[in-house]
Design an enzyme around this catalytic site. Sequence first.
Site, PDB file in Angstrom:
ATOM      1  N   CYS A   2       0.844  -1.187   0.000  1.00  0.00           N
ATOM      2  CA  CYS A   2       0.000   0.000   0.000  1.00  0.00           C
ATOM      3  C   CYS A   2       0.884   1.243   0.000  1.00  0.00           C
ATOM      4  O   CYS A   2       1.958   1.251   0.591  1.00  0.00           O
ATOM      5  CB  CYS A   2      -0.953   0.098   1.190  1.00  0.00           C
ATOM      6  SG  CYS A   2      -2.073  -1.274   1.336  1.00  0.00           S
ATOM      7  N   ARG A  28       3.549  -0.225  -5.023  1.00  0.00           N
ATOM      8  CA  ARG A  28       3.314  -0.818  -3.703  1.00  0.00           C
ATOM      9  C   ARG A  28       1.954  -1.515  -3.615  1.00  0.00           C
ATOM     10  O   ARG A  28       1.625  -2.128  -2.589  1.00  0.00           O
ATOM     11  CB  ARG A  28       3.386   0.259  -2.618  1.00  0.00           C
ATOM     12  CG  ARG A  28       4.707   0.996  -2.586  1.00  0.00           C
ATOM     13  CD  ARG A  28       4.682   2.064  -1.520  1.00  0.00           C
ATOM     14  NE  ARG A  28       4.533   1.493  -0.201  1.00  0.00           N
ATOM     15  CZ  ARG A  28       5.523   1.074   0.565  1.00  0.00           C
ATOM     16  NH1 ARG A  28       6.757   1.169   0.128  1.00  0.00           N
ATOM     17  NH2 ARG A  28       5.287   0.571   1.753  1.00  0.00           N
ATOM     18  N   TRP A  76      -2.999  -2.566  -1.670  1.00  0.00           N
ATOM     19  CA  TRP A  76      -2.733  -3.975  -1.952  1.00  0.00           C
ATOM     20  C   TRP A  76      -3.513  -4.735  -0.883  1.00  0.00           C
ATOM     21  O   TRP A  76      -3.174  -4.671   0.297  1.00  0.00           O
ATOM     22  CB  TRP A  76      -1.234  -4.257  -1.852  1.00  0.00           C
ATOM     23  CG  TRP A  76      -0.860  -5.640  -2.269  1.00  0.00           C
ATOM     24  CD1 TRP A  76      -0.636  -6.067  -3.543  1.00  0.00           C
ATOM     25  CD2 TRP A  76      -0.659  -6.776  -1.422  1.00  0.00           C
ATOM     26  NE1 TRP A  76      -0.316  -7.402  -3.537  1.00  0.00           N
ATOM     27  CE2 TRP A  76      -0.324  -7.861  -2.248  1.00  0.00           C
ATOM     28  CE3 TRP A  76      -0.742  -6.984  -0.040  1.00  0.00           C
ATOM     29  CZ2 TRP A  76      -0.059  -9.134  -1.749  1.00  0.00           C
ATOM     30  CZ3 TRP A  76      -0.484  -8.248   0.456  1.00  0.00           C
ATOM     31  CH2 TRP A  76      -0.145  -9.309  -0.400  1.00  0.00           C
ATOM     32  N   ASN A 102      -1.266   1.733   5.835  1.00  0.00           N
ATOM     33  CA  ASN A 102      -0.459   0.678   5.214  1.00  0.00           C
ATOM     34  C   ASN A 102       0.010  -0.228   6.347  1.00  0.00           C
ATOM     35  O   ASN A 102       0.654   0.245   7.274  1.00  0.00           O
ATOM     36  CB  ASN A 102       0.735   1.337   4.487  1.00  0.00           C
ATOM     37  CG  ASN A 102       1.855   0.367   4.144  1.00  0.00           C
ATOM     38  OD1 ASN A 102       3.006   0.753   4.079  1.00  0.00           O
ATOM     39  ND2 ASN A 102       1.543  -0.882   3.933  1.00  0.00           N
ATOM     40  N   GLY A 103      -0.366  -1.516   6.261  1.00  0.00           N
ATOM     41  CA  GLY A 103       0.033  -2.441   7.328  1.00  0.00           C
ATOM     42  C   GLY A 103      -1.129  -3.352   7.669  1.00  0.00           C
ATOM     43  O   GLY A 103      -2.082  -3.462   6.897  1.00  0.00           O
ATOM     44  N   GLU A 488      16.309 -17.399 -10.883  1.00  0.00           N
ATOM     45  CA  GLU A 488      15.892 -16.007 -11.097  1.00  0.00           C
ATOM     46  C   GLU A 488      15.176 -15.858 -12.456  1.00  0.00           C
ATOM     47  O   GLU A 488      14.161 -15.164 -12.559  1.00  0.00           O
ATOM     48  CB  GLU A 488      17.125 -15.099 -10.994  1.00  0.00           C
ATOM     49  CG  GLU A 488      16.894 -13.621 -11.252  1.00  0.00           C
ATOM     50  CD  GLU A 488      15.874 -12.962 -10.340  1.00  0.00           C
ATOM     51  OE1 GLU A 488      15.404 -13.575  -9.367  1.00  0.00           O
ATOM     52  OE2 GLU A 488      15.496 -11.807 -10.626  1.00  0.00           O
ATOM     53  N   LYS A 492      11.335 -14.542 -12.846  1.00  0.00           N
ATOM     54  CA  LYS A 492      10.967 -13.386 -13.695  1.00  0.00           C
ATOM     55  C   LYS A 492       9.823 -13.771 -14.620  1.00  0.00           C
ATOM     56  O   LYS A 492       8.864 -13.037 -14.766  1.00  0.00           O
ATOM     57  CB  LYS A 492      12.145 -12.916 -14.552  1.00  0.00           C
ATOM     58  CG  LYS A 492      13.251 -12.162 -13.890  1.00  0.00           C
ATOM     59  CD  LYS A 492      12.909 -10.810 -13.341  1.00  0.00           C
ATOM     60  CE  LYS A 492      12.362 -10.895 -11.955  1.00  0.00           C
ATOM     61  NZ  LYS A 492      13.164 -10.746 -10.816  1.00  0.00           N
ATOM     62  N   GLU A 495       6.401 -14.371 -12.740  1.00  0.00           N
ATOM     63  CA  GLU A 495       5.730 -13.240 -12.108  1.00  0.00           C
ATOM     64  C   GLU A 495       5.139 -12.250 -13.105  1.00  0.00           C
ATOM     65  O   GLU A 495       4.160 -11.595 -12.794  1.00  0.00           O
ATOM     66  CB  GLU A 495       6.616 -12.545 -11.074  1.00  0.00           C
ATOM     67  CG  GLU A 495       7.817 -11.847 -11.614  1.00  0.00           C
ATOM     68  CD  GLU A 495       8.705 -11.281 -10.509  1.00  0.00           C
ATOM     69  OE1 GLU A 495       8.204 -10.928  -9.451  1.00  0.00           O
ATOM     70  OE2 GLU A 495       9.921 -11.200 -10.748  1.00  0.00           O
ATOM     71  N   HIS A 511      16.390 -36.405 -11.904  1.00  0.00           N
ATOM     72  CA  HIS A 511      15.754 -36.932 -10.695  1.00  0.00           C
ATOM     73  C   HIS A 511      14.278 -36.547 -10.611  1.00  0.00           C
ATOM     74  O   HIS A 511      13.725 -36.493  -9.519  1.00  0.00           O
ATOM     75  CB  HIS A 511      16.536 -36.465  -9.454  1.00  0.00           C
ATOM     76  CG  HIS A 511      17.961 -36.897  -9.497  1.00  0.00           C
ATOM     77  ND1 HIS A 511      18.358 -38.181  -9.197  1.00  0.00           N
ATOM     78  CD2 HIS A 511      19.084 -36.234  -9.867  1.00  0.00           C
ATOM     79  CE1 HIS A 511      19.669 -38.272  -9.354  1.00  0.00           C
ATOM     80  NE2 HIS A 511      20.131 -37.111  -9.763  1.00  0.00           N
ATOM     81  N   LYS A 610       5.467  -4.248  -4.908  1.00  0.00           N
ATOM     82  CA  LYS A 610       6.918  -4.107  -4.905  1.00  0.00           C
ATOM     83  C   LYS A 610       7.496  -4.246  -3.504  1.00  0.00           C
ATOM     84  O   LYS A 610       8.583  -4.759  -3.318  1.00  0.00           O
ATOM     85  CB  LYS A 610       7.248  -2.727  -5.476  1.00  0.00           C
ATOM     86  CG  LYS A 610       8.710  -2.440  -5.627  1.00  0.00           C
ATOM     87  CD  LYS A 610       9.235  -3.080  -6.881  1.00  0.00           C
ATOM     88  CE  LYS A 610      10.722  -2.979  -7.024  1.00  0.00           C
ATOM     89  NZ  LYS A 610      11.257  -4.079  -7.816  1.00  0.00           N
TER      90      LYS A 610
HETATM   91  C1  F6R Z   1      10.856 -10.527  -7.756  1.00  0.00           C
HETATM   92  C2  F6R Z   1      10.721  -9.607  -6.646  1.00  0.00           C
HETATM   93  C3  F6R Z   1      10.495 -10.166  -5.289  1.00  0.00           C
HETATM   94  C4  F6R Z   1      11.409  -9.438  -4.286  1.00  0.00           C
HETATM   95  C5  F6R Z   1      11.068  -9.876  -2.855  1.00  0.00           C
HETATM   96  C6  F6R Z   1      11.998  -9.242  -1.845  1.00  0.00           C
HETATM   97  O1  F6R Z   1      11.072  -9.848  -8.948  1.00  0.00           O
HETATM   98  O2  F6R Z   1      10.796  -8.424  -6.820  1.00  0.00           O
HETATM   99  O3  F6R Z   1      10.686 -11.528  -5.251  1.00  0.00           O
HETATM  100  O4  F6R Z   1      12.733  -9.744  -4.598  1.00  0.00           O
HETATM  101  O5  F6R Z   1       9.757  -9.506  -2.570  1.00  0.00           O
HETATM  102  O6  F6R Z   1      11.931  -7.853  -1.887  1.00  0.00           O
HETATM  103  P1  F6R Z   1      13.065  -6.958  -1.270  1.00  0.00           P
HETATM  104  O7  F6R Z   1      14.307  -7.179  -2.043  1.00  0.00           O
HETATM  105  O8  F6R Z   1      12.548  -5.559  -1.407  1.00  0.00           O
HETATM  106  O9  F6R Z   1      13.228  -7.376   0.161  1.00  0.00           O
END
Ligand code: F6R
Length: 615
Positions: A2, A28, A76, A102-103, A488, A492, A495, A511, A610
């Site tokens: 949020c 956010r 969010w 937010n929270g 990774e 990507k 998501e 396996h 984010k």
């Molecule tokens: C993937 C992504 C998330 C963050 C995770 C941790 O693209 O962005 O998996 O890496 O939520 O976030 P931070 O790094 O902000 O602690």
Amino acid sequence: MCGIVGYIGTKREAFPILVKGLQRLEYRGYDSAGVALVNGNHELSVYKAKGKVADLEAFCADKDITGSVGIAHTRWATHGEPSSLNAHPHYSQSKNLAIIHNGIIENYAEIKKKLMNHGVKFLSDTDTEVLVQLIEYIQSKKNLDLLTAVQVALHQVIGAYAIALLDKRHPDTVIAARKQSPLVVGIGDGEFFLGSDASPIIEYTDKVVYLEDGNIAVMKLGEDLKVVSLQNEKLLPEIKTVDIDLGQIEKGGYPHFMLKEIFEQPECLKNCMRGRINVEHDSVKLSALIDYRSWLINAKRIIIVACGTSWHAGLIGKQMIETFCRIPVDVEYASEFRYRNPVVGKDDVVIAISQSGETADTLAAVELAKEKGAFIYGICNAIGSSIPRATNTGTYIHVGPEIGVASTKAFTGQVTVLTMFALTLAEAKGTLRHNEYTRIVKELVEIPEKIKEVLKTNEQVADLARTFTYAHNFLYLGRGFSYPVALEGALKLKEISYIHAEGYPAAEMKHGPIALIDSDMPVVVIATHNAMYEKVRSNIQEIKARQGRVIALVSKGDTTVSKIADAVIELPDTLECLEPLVATVPLQLLAYHIAVCKGKDVDQPRNLAKSVTVE
Ligand code: F6R
């Protein structure tokens, strides 16, 4: 999650500032948005809409949006489905107060029950409405001013919050408070700004105060910023100067933030290394490692805590630190670590990696490790965020604000800092031969140019994406330093394109996952010229024998894998330990282009946010 924005002044209209601020904070959360404004007649209006900030703007087109005092929110959802009813701001029953939050208020159900027994009526399913109703109940029952009512109410709630409140009877004041969720106050000339981070503020002022946990800010027109504790002790706000260029948080001609951020990586990594690598002497210095040298060289063990992409960077850091420094390293999901009474103590160094610096689980893991006596080192991007403030020391990755929800430049920044950390520590401990140390430093400096070369494959990757958009599943394989890159790459893709993807160590394929392979299954294999090349080549043969479709990342000039793979992307040669920095980039591009081909919302994928400030 949020995003919170606020404005109070006399010279400007609040609405445009609030909407622009919400757009900057949309990363956010973006399932609904709302705004509360006090107009010149002291009327308090709340407008909310399901969907994005643009939907809110459209909704407000025919509304009275005048007024130079207001608060706004992009949500969010945690409690209550995404809907305009559950969107913030929430009124109190009398409609005198409006709140944004937010929270999570963990004991909201219990408080709600009590308030309902006292005749309070609720309109939404949110925990936030409970808080504003509680504040109003306390205010009227005990005849208290708003600040005192907020203090009393916040003593009763369990959970995390960043809140901002308006009271239409006192339109010259905005009150904000925080615990665990971030909040920044901007100080202008006779005006105040509020944001979950500094991005909604920097256009107007560079003077900010990062509120501390348990602090309440009172922004009253004609007065200086007042900061008090929940117990009403007066505190001296520490005013800082932020140094963020507006261009850094705008798209700069790219169609999406994600693409911009992928292309920024060469410059970002130069910034990350600037002042830390001395190219004339081929040496690395991290000031945190100078100041806390003995803690770090005497560490018996290093534990890396992180989530998501940052956790993948941690896996690369583990290999680097173990190889160069000969210290055992565990890499833990912060969300698991914090709940399992881990064995950690004063001989351990805990490295917390977080782009946002606000991830609730990583922050909680830091607090737990601190309690147990460990030394805490932070690797973060967002300056002044909660995790760096909770650590003993650390290193910022300095890649600039990352807005696209899928992390790209933060990952390569984290890996760069981890490389510099491992090199500096290895040198201090004497565990790496000097010529080897110099070779790695020299090559690290070359990485931004090599990434530029990789970025030239953008069109080729876009073509590949068109070919493979049909797929419902993807497998990503790598070994050694490339295994976290496979993880990774898969993250990507899933998501932002919503295609199911798995990352595996290549040799593990036999396996189990090999059963999935058929002529529909694309398998991305990192098959560069390194110690594992022959083994990975055999893995590719195994995939081809089962009609799988192989996209291989190969070293420039490779002639062997190129003959058997369905498609190849060439990478410039580099040291094996630095390969993740170049190999990740085409995988970011592949995910990006597939998501674009599928018409997905690249920068704001569904269900994600984010900054994950809930556990
Ligand atoms: C993937 C992504 C998330 C963050 C995770 C941790 O693209 O962005 O998996 O890496 O939520 O976030 P931070 O790094 O902000 O602690």
